[in-house]
Structures are given as structure tokens and as C-alpha cells.
Design an enzyme around this catalytic site. Structure first.
Site, mmCIF file in Angstrom:
data_model
loop_
_atom_site.group_PDB
_atom_site.id
_atom_site.type_symbol
_atom_site.label_atom_id
_atom_site.label_comp_id
_atom_site.label_asym_id
_atom_site.label_seq_id
_atom_site.Cartn_x
_atom_site.Cartn_y
_atom_site.Cartn_z
ATOM 1 N N LYS A 1 2.101 -7.408 -15.946
ATOM 2 C CA LYS A 1 1.877 -8.833 -14.651
ATOM 3 C C LYS A 1 1.534 -9.668 -15.856
ATOM 4 O O LYS A 1 0.928 -9.229 -17.134
ATOM 5 C CB LYS A 1 0.300 -7.882 -13.672
ATOM 6 C CG LYS A 1 0.788 -7.021 -13.184
ATOM 7 C CD LYS A 1 -0.746 -7.083 -12.317
ATOM 8 C CE LYS A 1 -0.167 -8.099 -10.875
ATOM 9 N NZ LYS A 1 -2.156 -7.580 -9.932
ATOM 10 N N GLU B 1 -0.990 -2.180 -15.511
ATOM 11 C CA GLU B 1 -2.540 -1.878 -14.630
ATOM 12 C C GLU B 1 -1.702 -0.528 -13.597
ATOM 13 O O GLU B 1 -0.631 -0.701 -13.895
ATOM 14 C CB GLU B 1 -2.182 -3.464 -13.361
ATOM 15 C CG GLU B 1 -3.417 -2.624 -12.248
ATOM 16 C CD GLU B 1 -3.080 -4.131 -11.195
ATOM 17 O OE1 GLU B 1 -4.647 -5.257 -12.236
ATOM 18 O OE2 GLU B 1 -2.543 -4.412 -10.675
ATOM 19 N N ILE C 1 -1.107 1.803 -7.658
ATOM 20 C CA ILE C 1 -1.217 3.260 -6.761
ATOM 21 C C ILE C 1 -0.720 3.238 -6.292
ATOM 22 O O ILE C 1 -0.032 2.174 -5.349
ATOM 23 C CB ILE C 1 -3.075 2.312 -6.155
ATOM 24 C CG1 ILE C 1 -3.551 1.869 -7.822
ATOM 25 C CG2 ILE C 1 -3.494 3.202 -4.890
ATOM 26 C CD1 ILE C 1 -5.477 1.632 -7.064
ATOM 27 N N GLU D 1 -8.811 -10.946 -4.032
ATOM 28 C CA GLU D 1 -7.531 -9.364 -3.870
ATOM 29 C C GLU D 1 -8.051 -8.073 -4.062
ATOM 30 O O GLU D 1 -7.934 -7.323 -5.205
ATOM 31 C CB GLU D 1 -6.291 -9.879 -4.635
ATOM 32 C CG GLU D 1 -5.970 -11.165 -4.137
ATOM 33 C CD GLU D 1 -3.965 -10.864 -4.504
ATOM 34 O OE1 GLU D 1 -3.743 -12.244 -3.675
ATOM 35 O OE2 GLU D 1 -4.062 -10.651 -5.102
ATOM 36 N N ASN E 1 -7.821 -15.216 -6.639
ATOM 37 C CA ASN E 1 -7.355 -16.288 -6.653
ATOM 38 C C ASN E 1 -7.712 -17.541 -6.842
ATOM 39 O O ASN E 1 -9.071 -17.887 -5.917
ATOM 40 C CB ASN E 1 -6.348 -16.230 -5.442
ATOM 41 C CG ASN E 1 -4.816 -14.864 -6.169
ATOM 42 O OD1 ASN E 1 -4.141 -15.138 -7.089
ATOM 43 N ND2 ASN E 1 -4.951 -14.541 -4.612
ATOM 44 N N ARG F 1 -8.711 -20.391 -5.882
ATOM 45 C CA ARG F 1 -7.652 -21.622 -5.733
ATOM 46 C C ARG F 1 -7.322 -21.114 -3.761
ATOM 47 O O ARG F 1 -7.935 -20.142 -3.482
ATOM 48 C CB ARG F 1 -6.197 -21.818 -6.133
ATOM 49 C CG ARG F 1 -5.501 -20.803 -6.242
ATOM 50 C CD ARG F 1 -4.583 -20.649 -6.274
ATOM 51 N NE ARG F 1 -3.367 -19.694 -6.587
ATOM 52 C CZ ARG F 1 -2.653 -18.603 -5.488
ATOM 53 N NH1 ARG F 1 -2.838 -18.871 -3.919
ATOM 54 N NH2 ARG F 1 -2.461 -17.356 -6.281
ATOM 55 N N VAL G 1 -1.580 -19.475 -0.361
ATOM 56 C CA VAL G 1 -0.198 -19.474 0.830
ATOM 57 C C VAL G 1 -1.338 -19.436 2.506
ATOM 58 O O VAL G 1 -1.005 -19.908 3.453
ATOM 59 C CB VAL G 1 0.535 -18.960 0.990
ATOM 60 C CG1 VAL G 1 1.569 -19.562 1.599
ATOM 61 C CG2 VAL G 1 1.226 -20.165 -0.921
ATOM 62 N N ARG H 1 5.965 -16.187 6.427
ATOM 63 C CA ARG H 1 7.077 -17.033 5.547
ATOM 64 C C ARG H 1 8.377 -17.386 5.591
ATOM 65 O O ARG H 1 9.083 -16.313 5.392
ATOM 66 C CB ARG H 1 6.373 -16.944 3.739
ATOM 67 C CG ARG H 1 4.980 -16.725 3.551
ATOM 68 C CD ARG H 1 4.602 -16.508 1.909
ATOM 69 N NE ARG H 1 3.784 -16.190 1.729
ATOM 70 C CZ ARG H 1 3.022 -16.076 0.365
ATOM 71 N NH1 ARG H 1 3.448 -16.676 -0.468
ATOM 72 N NH2 ARG H 1 1.759 -15.895 0.683
#
Lengths: 504, 168, 504, 168
Positions: C159, C201, C204, C278, C293, C295, C298, C341
Site C-alpha cells: 500500500k 500489510e 485478512i 477505517e 483518513n 479529511r 466521498v 458511486r
């Protein structure tokens, strides 16, 4: 139990009902006139059948054809929407006689409330206060009305007994005007409802028009969903509605008393399904029963926004024999909702209706904004039906937030091809009296004008001047065949040609 | 590059506007930076002027431009200096004195004509009542004048844009 | 205290923020690139300034220019939206250094959470469970990562440390793939964020992606607004979010525990303003901190729909130094909300992005439907920015009602000029596993395909066949110059010409 | 009036469709009443067939029509009897064997070309990776074949509709 519903209507309300049906997993059947082949309700329904020429009388008022379509298509129920056949007891009866469910009240309730004169006497007997007027049952002739008028006193209103939406309504300030206005009102009522009967009612000064939404199931449960403020009218046409009413606001005692009277009025005619009790409320908060609308109202969304109840779905559930899902104490009011009726009419030219093809729409969206509409870019607004093209509804935590949200939504809304009354609503939102909740049913006509209202907002004539010059300059250059080598600019010429083609 | 000068008039107020180049105009002598564009091929215009963002609908009329800006409708007459001079020489009011033809704004049925030929009318007087869209609509006189040439009768069905009567 | 806000973003989120400012009575300043002169955020803002060429690097990522515009225009604050500069601590610091308010967290919080590796170790120290992975602080070189990888075990994820939105992310199933995938991830991260650092990471199995919205004011009050279910992803891009999560649903105990951990994670970095924690949740409801995050997200609207809290307005109030208007116990969850979306991409052709001018839009509307969008008919979708053109959000009393409402809204939605993934969402809504809430983060890619899903819906190839024949027939007749005297039909020819011009 | 017969093919399934008149078609011999219209001057079509209301988007392709109906995309080949006979005579597969030109669906940067000239590919094999809209997009082969004429290199910026390579 039915699983397919015929919607005996057009426009935004037909779309609204189709949506409710679809979300309940029901099949939908639309009917359409010649002018409406491309209408949204035809496009969205599972089935759609042509029922006649464009004038309502030859299509949407043809109950016989509509029932035929229901039987042919296997629909088990008919939802009449508002207007057209919605308050015609004979149609409701014919639907039942055909073995179909009518998504609305019993024919006897429609008849009792549909004749406004009969309605007044019925509810008066049940102890509901009514506005003084011609209490007589049935139709009165001009001679009778002219005799009774002075007893009621002037100013008074002539109203169509079959009426609704301000059609066939006239204000009378003196005996001399009566004969001519009676004639005009009857003519308009005849044209609109096929019934020229009228009645008289005292005109209450400084009155608020406040109505209560009720729901009643087939087991005798009746509840109300609070009030709607509908005082902002022009020529007796509602323009803007809100819930709650700023006049009632946090007077929960008044709300409760009026709600109880509304429930009692509905019970007086054994009412089933959704209905609305209209009241006039005077300056001293005395309230009078005005009439009952035995159908879904144009302005039902503001109640949905503050209660969370989907009224159209409840109507369908009730018609299927279900028990009401809510008790009175389950109905909680949250926040504030306002609806602006967006009409195809020119607010700068005496509100003349505007017809033509809608070429472009950018609707407002985002949090707290709902639009109910039956139009889209490319759809033609014809002169056959009423001018309502969209309902813009907002919700806010407070009335102030709702007003601010409505302002930004109105400013965002772009509709081209026809003129709309959006600028009227924008000026109304800026009016200090509106913001303060200080208005009555005569406010729009007597104390509000687009010109005077403009003083309160930031005027920018110099910007308008510059824009007009820039547009004129481009047009001049173009007609002079000026070839200008500015890449950025070229794209902007395109619309001139299209626009000119469009205006032919 | 030579400036092109226009005079825009709103409610008898004149605005002197010079087009300097694609990105600059002067308003009464004061230079502004502009970015002017039509939007989505529609008669909607976006004007950025010294950073401020405005959006308008522009409707062309016979003698002027209607500009709908922030909910207000402005009727703007646009002339260059020559046109302005000519109009002033002709007595100013000349253009407004041209015959006005009242046209049906939509198809409908003539319900009433409360004026007759030769009658003097004032601005705002009702000339014709037209029934359409289930409403009775009052068509009013845009200015004072005298009725000439009534071309329809009560009970007539009329088409959109059909001339109903004229005012001189 | 500021009264004018610069929005350092574009598209639907810039429009969303302008709306919130306007409803709070704040002036708004937009910035735009060359491609965005006609964008909705430019049209809706009070002021708008050009900041550079179309590629983000030359415009929306130019923090220096954006701060200059803020100073020049007199804006007192900058809202970064999401993406672009939203999670750049250096930008937030530069904003503060210029004497402006940053509508978001402190630069130190962004830095702490922005480097995903640092974030993990910070919250782990505060007792928050984290997914096993490269806990090391700062940037690791390929050699280090290749050494650590076997210790974490496969499958694992590469990531981007500066990451978000699935960019610079790769799944690795074996050591052999590592080098090539590391290279690809770094390249994509470099392109997207200007930072090629990555971390590892553990992947899972059967994991749910569930996130908690938090709000924190400058006085140390921190609350959470419940969870969002974000497991439905494709190539690590979220496609559909809902609140609540069907996996948590009425497990209030789990919600409370996760909410408390989310609040603790935010407190670990002295967090202020809106943020999202998250989590990955495994089959046994064990949950791991994934990242924060720092911020607006979305998918914030689904939380707004079920809590009634306007998150963007709260962000602005917090930045103005106001105390949170809600305590944790004031946050009540009502109903269910889903967001789809809508991307300009072709679900029938490997989800390839689709560019071009949008020619026609009919958005769904009516009760319980919200759209957040930055596009309109006539606007061009360019290849410079991401493919999100609209967020379709619905609310229902129950998850079932929300799904039925989303179905009808998707079916109503018409967008022409670009292909969209609406059909993908339609098939997802019909999927039995989705309806039952049985999905994890790998569901869309591994267990869902448009082709197999179609078996569950009513297929009507014969109708498609008839329509294709009718269209082909008309075109044939037209090219053969067949003049057909059928008035009704003539109007239908028109579009062929226009269409063909359009396709040039 | 003479019927016009078409054969529509979806996934190797043939549908025999006769156009009888403006209001009637026959599907495999069974007559249906229709009312067919385009909506709002757009490639959206509304079909009422025996009362059922359907709405579709129709995208014309080189060899067939894409019909998007209730969220499902159908690729429909439409031929009249003569065309069908000719194609059958030519061996059926002939048309599909024409050279296929992979075009850039949008402007972007060529990130990788995992195939080389002369290489055999299967349907669904990745031919080019194109970066655009911040995403790496895999362009796949629509059918099996052999790569001919690679026209771009890794690192090239390409325009929309630019041909990248061909498959025979």
C-alpha cells in the site's frame, strides 16, 4: 389483494405514485393522452395505454376508458392522484363497481366532502367550527346567492362546490360586482370540473390557510401528521407551503387541538385513506374548517420531510387493508420543510403561462433537497394541463436553515426553454416579512411585488449591462462575419446558431 | 487594438462600456478583467469579472436584451455611439412609438376583449383575456397608446404568436 | 473569524462544500484549471480564479497558487475537500503560516496519520488493535520490504504510505511476484501522490471494510457518528457504501466498542475536525485499525442521512472555533442509507473510463433520494481527473426499503454522452448475496460478474431484438431516402442527424 | 403493405422479426402492437409493446447494435434475409475474421504492452495498459487472433481513438 396499480393521472404526481408502487414491489400501469406519449410517467411505468386526445375531457377525465384499461391490464387498484378524477364520487363508485380497489376514500366520503356546502354542514353537526357562508346543501341558483350574500356580508368569496386549486373562485367586495363575478366563476368551474355550481363564504381578514394531513385505515384508526402552512397564494393558487407553520410553530397546544378537530372532521364522514382538513386561522388563533380535500395534496412532501412518513405508500397499504403502521404518539416532528411550486409561467409578465420545449435542466441537489417532477430536457410543456412542472422541497434542522437551503437551491436551479417563477420564489425568500413568518393569504397579492422586493437584495445592474453588451457584441461581430482567431472563443459561437434555430 | 464603445441603458440609467480585448472591458472608464463564456451550448452565460463569478440567462428581445441575474430581470438596451446619436436625433421616444403587436403567448381561447378599436389605453390595462393551461390569463398593454386593428373575437381559438390586436 | 472560504478542489465535493458555505451565509471562492472553466463549482461560487493547466500537478496540486488566491481574494479559510491536497501536512502548514484557517485537522495529525506506517504504530501504542504489517516508521526500501514480507506471510498487500482510493495498492500472493508489483505500486503512488513510498500489510481473509466517522472540536470533545460499510470495492476502489453496516446492524455492543476505539485513535493524534477511522473486521467480528483518513470522505452522505448531521457544516463550525453541537448521546441513528458511486466507465468493457461531453441527464428524484454531482448536460468529462461523476444516495426506513428505492432510482437515472457503471449497480442490487448482506471486500471481484448476475433477473432478449430491428429499420429507410408521410413518425428522425453529428 | 423481414441475432439465438406497419411487428410470427419513439432527441427509445413499457439506450456499433435494457446490455446483429444468406454463404465466421484495430478509448500514457507482434492471443488477454483518469486501464482482446502492427511504444502519450495495434 392487488399487486398492480393503475395511476389515473399525469405529471409529477403520476411519477410520485409510480415510485411508491415500485418501492413496494407493485406493478404499475400508466395512461396517457396524445400530448403525453413522451411523458415521464409513461416512460417509468411497467405498462402504458393511450386513452385519448390531449384535452383532459377526452383523456384524463374519461373514467370509463381508464377503468377499461385497468380491467384489460389486470390492475387491481386505481390511484387517482390529485385533480382530474380524484374527487369524483361517481368515478370512485364506478371503480368499486368494476371490482377494483380505489386508493382513496369511500365514494360516500368524497360525496359528503366534495360538495363543499354539504361538507360544511356535516362537520358543523360534528361540532367542528366552520367559516360563515352558504350552509345550504346542494346547488344554489344566482337568485338565492344574491339574496344570501348581504347576510354573510362583504368581502366574501364565491367558490366552486366541486372546486380545488382556486379554480372557479372569485373575491367579491360589493353587491354590484356579484352578478358578473358569479358568471365568471361558474364558467371557470364548468370548464375545470364539468360542474358550474358555486357557494359563498365569508372572507376572513388577515387569515392564515393552515391544513392538517390525516391518515385513516379501514379499521377506524385515524391519526394526523401535523399541519402545513399554505397561506402564500396568488389568485388562490398555493405557491409555497411549509411544515410546520411558523404561525403555530411551538404552540403544541394549538397544534394538538387543531389536529383533534381534523381527526373528528374526518371521522364525521367515516373517512378512510389520506386526506387533508383545511382551516382558516385568524389573527387571534381562532380556527375554522374550510374544506376537506379527499385525496393526496400537491404539498404532501413537506409533511413527509418532517415526519418521515411516506404518505403515498401508506395510502397503498391502507387500500390493501393494512392497519396503520403508526399511532398518534409515533408521529414525531423533526426539523422544518419548505416546498416551492415551480410553474412554467413568467413572473415578470403577469405570471403568464409559458409553453414550449424544455431544452436544458440543471436541478439543484445535495443535502436536504428533494425534487418531484414530471419533466426532463426535450419534454414539451403544452397548454393542455396546468403549469406545475416541478416541486422543489427542502428540509433543514430549523426554519432558518430551510430558508437558506431553499435560497441556494433556487439559485442553482436552471430550466431553459420555458420561463419559470423561480425568480418570484427567490424574491420571496429574501422578503423580511416571509423570513419573519409575518404573512397571511393576501400577502403575495397585496404586500409583495417583484419590483419592490428587489430593493432588499443586492442589485447589480452594471453586471447585467456588461453581460448584455458582451452578448450583443458577439452577435454583431458574428453577423459582420468577423473571423476571429481566438481558439478559446470559437466554441462560444456554437450556441448562437442552435439558439436561432430553436427560436424559429 | 481599438476599443469598441457601447452604451447600455437600464431604467434610463446609462452605462458606458468599452470592449478593450477578449479579456478586458471598461465600465464607465474603469478597466475590469473578464472571462466570459456561454455554458453547455445554452443561452446561459458565465461571467468572471475581477474574480467575481456571475451567471445569467439572456433572452434577446426585439429592442433590448433581458438579463436574468440573481433572480432579478434587467431589460438592457445596447447601442453603439452612432446608434445612440441617431436615436437621440430622432427624438428619443421614436423607437418606443412604433406600433406594438399583442401576440398570443400560448394557444388558447379568447374569453374577453375589454377594449375596442380607437380606445386609448394606459400601460398595464388589460387588453385581452386568454384561457389556457386551465387558467384565465390577462394580457396587458406594455405602454400607453391607442388600440388599432382588433384581429380576433371573443370565442376564437388562437395559435401561439398569433397577433390579437395592435397599439400605436 | 472567517466569513469567506476558498475551496481547493473540483467536482462534486467542491459543489458540496460551496453549498454548505452558502447555507451558513459564507462567501465562497473557487479555483479552477483550464479544463474546468465551465465546471459547476466555478459557476456556483461567488468568486472563481484560474490556477493553471489541466493536469492536477499544474493546478489543483499547486498549493502555492491556491494560497495566493486565498490571500488575494480575502478568503479567511481553505477547505481542501478530499484527494489533491487534502492529506498533505505541508500544505496544511503553509495555509496556517499564511494566516489562514485550514478546515481540517492540525498538520501534525495529518502527518501522524498520513504516513500509514507511522499511523499504525501511533495508534497501536494507544492500545488500538492494528492489522499485522510493516510497523516501521518512515520509508522502507525494496530490500527491507522483501525481507519483511515472508514474516507477515502471504497473501499480503503493498500500500502507498501517502495513499488513498486504492491507488498504489497491489495484492501479492507469493514472493516471486513481489519485485514487479513493488515497482508497479511505487510508480502508481508516485504518479498519484508525488510520493512513491509503500508499506506492507497482511491480507485478512473474508474481511469487511468498516469505517467510523468521527467529529472533534478544538476543545477536546470527540464523538463518532456510527459506521459505514465499505466492503464493496473493485481494485480497492469503493463502489457502494451504506450506513449502518449490515454486518454490525443491531449489534449495538460491537458498534459501541468500535466507536470508542475510533475516538481513542483520533485522540491519540490530538485530532480536530472530521475524520474517519477505517477498520478491517474479520468473520469473527474481531476488528483491526487499518488507517485514518484525515479529511472528509466521498461517502460521508450516508452518515448524514442516518444521523441528520451535516458533516461539512460541522467541519466549518469546528474550524471557526465553535463547540460541537452534539454530544455522543445526541447521535441517534434512523433508518438506512446506501450510496452508489456513479463513475464514467463502461462496466461491459472492463470498466474502462469513458470521456466525452455529457449530452443529456435525467436524474432520479422524489422521496429519499439525494444526488451529489458536479456535472450537467453540456459538460465534458476529460481524462485529467477521476471518473466519479455523481453520487446517488438513498434513505429508507429499513435496509430493504433503501435497496428497493436504490433500484428504482438507478433504473430512472439517464446519463448520455459517456458510459456509466449504473448497470453494474443495478445488477449488484439484484444480487442475492448483496441483499442478504453476505459479502466481503473480495466479493465484487471474485464472486460477482455482470454476466452471471444476469441470470437472476428477468432477461428480455426478444425486446432488445425488436428495438434493434426498429432502429436499424428506420436508419435503412432513411439512408434509402424513403419519404414516409406519417406525421407522428417524422419527429423521430430528427435525432439521427444530431446523433451522427455528435459522434463525429 | 408488404412486410419487411429482419433476423436479429443475440448470442447465436435468432429472432425473426417482421415489420408489418408503423404500429405492428411480428416476433417469430406472433403479431404485437407497438408504439415506438425516440425521447428528447436522444438515442433513448421508448417502446410500448402490447401495453408493456420499455426504455432503452441504443449504441450503434460497427457490426451490431448495443441495446441497454433494464441494466442488461444486449449485442444485437440485425440483418435482412438477403444479408443473412450472404453471410451464411461466406462461411458465417468471415465477418468476425476481419482485422480488429485496438483504439485508445481515451487519451493517456502507454504504461505497458505485454504482447509482441506475431504473438497469438486469446479473447480477454491484456494487450495494452493505458494510464488515464489516474487509473491504469487494461485494454483486452475482444477475440482470439494474432497481433499485427504494434503502432505505439511504452511511454508514448496517445490521443483518443488512436490505433494502438491490430489483431487478425
Amino acid at each position: 389483494m392487488f399487486n398492480k396499480v393503475l395511476i389515473a393521472n399525469r405529471g409529477e404526481i403520476a411519477v410520485r405514485i409510480i415510485r411508491a408502487c415500485r418501492e413496494l414491489g407493485m406493478q404499475t400501469v400508466a395512461v396517457f393522452s396524445e400530448a403525453d406519449r413522451h411523458a415521464l410517467h409513461v416512460r417509468y411505468a411497467d405498462e402504458a395505454y393511450f386513452i385519448g386526445a390531449s384535452p383532459s375531457r377526452e383523456s384524463y377525465l374519461r373514467g370509463d376508458r381508464i377503468i377499461d384499461v385497468a380491467l384489460k391490464s389486470g390492475a387491481g387498484a386505481i390511484h387517482p392522484g390529485y385533480g382530474f378524477l380524484a374527487e369524483r364520487a361517481d368515478f370512485a363508485q364506478a371503480v368499486l363497481d368494476a371490482g377494483l380497489a380505489f386508493i382513496g376514500p369511500k365514494p360516500s366520503s368524497i360525496a359528503a366532502m366534495g360538495d363543499k356546502a354539504v361538507a360544511r354542514s356535516t362537520v358543523a353537526k360534528a361540532g367542528v367550527p366552520v367559516v360563515p357562508g352558504t350552509e345550504g346543501e346542494g346547488s344554489l341558483r344566482d337568485d338565492d346567492l344574491l339574496t344570501i350574500a348581504p347576510q354573510i356580508g362583504f368581502p366574501l368569496l364565491i367558490k366552486a362546490t366541486a372546486g380545488g386549486g382556486g379554480k372557479g373562485m372569485r373575491e367579491v367586495t360589493s353587491m354590484e360586482e356579484m352578478p358578473a363575478l358569479l358568471k365568471a366563476a361558474r364558467r371557470e368551474a364548468e370548464a375545470a370540473f364539468g360542474d358550474g355550481n358555486v357557494y359563498l363564504e365569508k372572507l376572513i381578514d388577515g387569515a392564515r390557510h393552515i391544513e392538517f394531513q390525516i391518515l385513516a385505515d379501514q379499521n377506524g384508526n385515524v391519526i394526523h401528521l401535523g399541519e402545513r402552512e399554505c397561506s402564500l397564494q396568488r389568485r388562490h393558487q398555493k405557491l409555497l407551503e411549509e411544515s410546520p407553520s411558523p404561525f403555530i410553530s411551538d404552540d403544541d397546544d394549538l397544534r394538538q387541538r387543531m389536529g383533534e378537530v381534523a381527526v373528528r372532521a374526518a371521522q364525521a364522514v367515516g373517512y378512510v385513506n389520506a386526506g387533508t382538513i383545511e382551516f382558516l386561522v385568524d389573527k387571534d388563533k381562532k380556527f375554522y374548517f374550510l374544506e376537506m380535500n379527499t385525496r393526496l395534496q400537491v404539498e404532501h412532501p413537506v409533511t413527509e420531510m418532517v415526519t418521515g412518513v411516506d404518505i403515498v405508500k401508506e395510502q397503498i397499504r391502507i387500500a390493501r387493508g393494512r392497519q396503520l403502521r403508526y399511532k398518534q404518539e409515533d408521529i414525531l416532528f423533526k426539523g422544518w420543510s419548505i416546498e416551492c411550486r415551480i410553474n412554467a409561467e413568467d413572473p415578470f409578465n403577469n405570471f403568464l403561462p409559458s409553453t414550449g420545449v424544455i431544452t436544458h435542466i440543471v436541478p439543484p441537489s445535495g443535502p436536504g433537497v428533494r425534487i418531484d417532477t414530471g419533466v426532463y430536457p426535450g419534454f414539451e410543456i403544452t397548454p393542455y394541463y396546468d403549469a406545475l412542472i416541478s416541486k422543489l422541497i427542502v428540509w433543514g434542522e430549523t426554519r432558518a436553515e430551510a430558508i437558506l437551503r431553499m435560497r441556494r437551491a433556487l439559485e442553482e436551479y436552471r430550466i431553459l426553454g420555458v420561463r419559470t417563477n423561480i425568480p418570484f420564489h427567490q424574491r420571496l425568500m429574501d422578503s423580511h416579512r416571509f423570513m419573519a413568518g409575518q404573512f397571511d393569504t393576501r400577502f403575495v397579492e397585496e404586500r409583495f411585488s417583484l419590483e419592490s422586493a428587489q430593493e432588499s437584495v443586492e442589485a447589480c445592474p452594471e453586471i447585467a449591462a456588461i453581460i448584455a453588451v458582451l452578448v450583443a457584441h458577439r452577435q454583431t461581430r458574428r453577423s459582420a462575419q468577423f473571423v476571429h482567431h481566438d481558439q478559446r472563443d470559437v466554441s462560444n459561437w456554437k450556441w448562437f446558431g442552435r439558439w436561432e434555430r430553436m427560436r424559429k | 487594438m481599438m476599443n469598441i464603445r457601447y452604451i447600455a441603458t437600464i431604467d434610463h440609467q446609462d452605462y458606458l462600456i468599452d470592449i478593450i480585448d477578449e479579456r478586458h472591458v471598461a465600465l464607465n472608464g474603469q478597466v475590469c478583467e473578464i472571462d466570459f463564456a456561454s455554458v453547455g451550448d445554452q443561452p446561459i452565460f458565465s461571467l468572471l469579472i475581477d474574480g467575481k463569478s456571475y451567471e445569467t440567462f439572456v433572452y434577446p428581445q426585439e429592442d433590448d436584451w433581458q438579463v436574468l441575474l440573481l433572480g432579478t430581470l434587467y431589460s438592457v438596451r445596447v447601442e453603439d455611439e452612432r446608434e445612440k446619436r441617431l436615436r437621440a436625433a430622432a427624438g428619443g421616444k421614436a423607437m418606443e412609438r412604433r406600433e406594438f403587436h399583442l401576440k398570443a403567448p400560448m394557444p388558447g381561447l379568447i374569453i374577453a376583449i375589454p377594449v375596442s378599436e380607437g380606445q386609448k389605453v394606459n400601460k398595464g390595462d388589460v387588453l385581452v383575456i386568454l384561457e389556457s393551461m386551465k387558467m384565465q390569463n390577462e394580457l396587458k398593454s406594455p405602454r400607453e397608446g391607442v388600440i388599432t386593428r382588433l384581429r380576433v373575437n371573443v370565442g376564437d381559438s388562437v395559435e401561439q404568436s398569433q397577433t390579437l390586436l395592435s397599439v400605436v
